[in-house]
Design a protein around this motif. Sequence first.
Motif, short mmCIF file in Angstrom:
data_model
loop_
_atom_site.label_atom_id
_atom_site.label_comp_id
_atom_site.label_asym_id
_atom_site.label_seq_id
_atom_site.Cartn_x
_atom_site.Cartn_y
_atom_site.Cartn_z
N TYR A 1 56.58 71.63 82.35
CA TYR A 1 56.51 70.85 83.58
C TYR A 1 55.11 70.33 83.85
O TYR A 1 54.65 70.31 84.99
CB TYR A 1 57.07 71.66 84.77
N ASP A 35 56.90 62.91 86.39
CA ASP A 35 58.20 63.24 86.99
C ASP A 35 58.51 64.74 86.95
O ASP A 35 59.63 65.14 87.25
CB ASP A 35 59.35 62.49 86.32
N ASP A 67 57.55 67.25 88.87
CA ASP A 67 57.86 67.87 90.15
C ASP A 67 59.29 67.55 90.58
O ASP A 67 60.02 68.43 91.04
CB ASP A 67 56.86 67.44 91.22
N GLN A 68 59.68 66.30 90.44
CA GLN A 68 61.04 65.90 90.80
C GLN A 68 62.05 66.60 89.90
O GLN A 68 63.08 67.09 90.36
CB GLN A 68 61.18 64.39 90.70
N LEU A 69 61.78 66.65 88.60
CA LEU A 69 62.67 67.32 87.67
C LEU A 69 62.78 68.81 88.00
O LEU A 69 63.88 69.36 88.04
CB LEU A 69 62.21 67.12 86.23
N ALA A 86 62.45 70.35 90.78
CA ALA A 86 63.27 70.57 91.97
C ALA A 86 64.75 70.51 91.62
O ALA A 86 65.55 71.32 92.12
CB ALA A 86 62.93 69.53 93.04
N ASN A 87 65.13 69.59 90.74
CA ASN A 87 66.54 69.49 90.33
C ASN A 87 66.94 70.62 89.40
O ASN A 87 68.08 71.10 89.45
CB ASN A 87 66.80 68.12 89.70
N ILE A 97 66.41 63.43 86.71
CA ILE A 97 65.16 63.03 87.36
C ILE A 97 65.51 62.07 88.49
O ILE A 97 65.09 62.24 89.61
CB ILE A 97 64.18 62.38 86.36
N ASP A 98 66.32 61.06 88.17
CA ASP A 98 66.74 60.06 89.14
C ASP A 98 68.22 60.29 89.45
O ASP A 98 69.06 60.22 88.56
CB ASP A 98 66.51 58.66 88.55
N GLU A 99 68.53 60.57 90.70
CA GLU A 99 69.90 60.91 91.08
C GLU A 99 70.89 59.80 90.73
O GLU A 99 71.98 60.08 90.21
CB GLU A 99 69.97 61.23 92.56
#
Length: 189
Positions: free
Chosen positions: A15, A19, A21-23, A25-26, A151-153
């Motif tokens: 990590y 991206d 941080d966003q990844l 979280a998911n 990463i992107d919903e």
Amino acid sequence: MSDAALLIIDMFNDYRHEDADQLAANVAQILGPLQRLQNAAREHRAVDIVYVNDNHGNFNASGHDIVRSAQRGRHPELVEPLLPTDGCAFLTKVRHSVFYATALDYLLQRLGTKTLVLAGQVTEQCILYSALDAYLRHFDVVIPADAVAHIDENLGTAALEMMRRNMDARIVESAHCLPTACPPDAAQC
């Protein structure tokens, strides 16, 4: 001989990238379902577990090196629950698909695998490309929607729909994707 394999894809991540941080979280959201799926597969004799992870450009890295690097990364709490046990196959990959430049196809043929359960990260990248390559090789593809991270919903949702429509993938919840819980002819569990 097994007719199903759970592929845990790219979960050993440090990590430290765009991206991340966003990844992360998911990934935190899928960790529980993925861990339960991994544990269920370990208990089920007709399901092999194969870890496939990107080598991040380090062609000298072993599976052990990749896992250790991830444990030393920014989110070891996302790595520790999924550590491979002795005897599990661990393959390294160099690009998005788990099949590209790996021995995975050969391994799965030797195991007699017919169904692949693809779990891990990233839904709109490595999961999608791996599902396409699995479909092209005539494997039945199962995607546990609650055990893949995006990463992107919007792209993740679109990727799941593409896998369902274009690759005949069964999109199910992780609790229903192992062979005993979801027979191959079921449209959805």
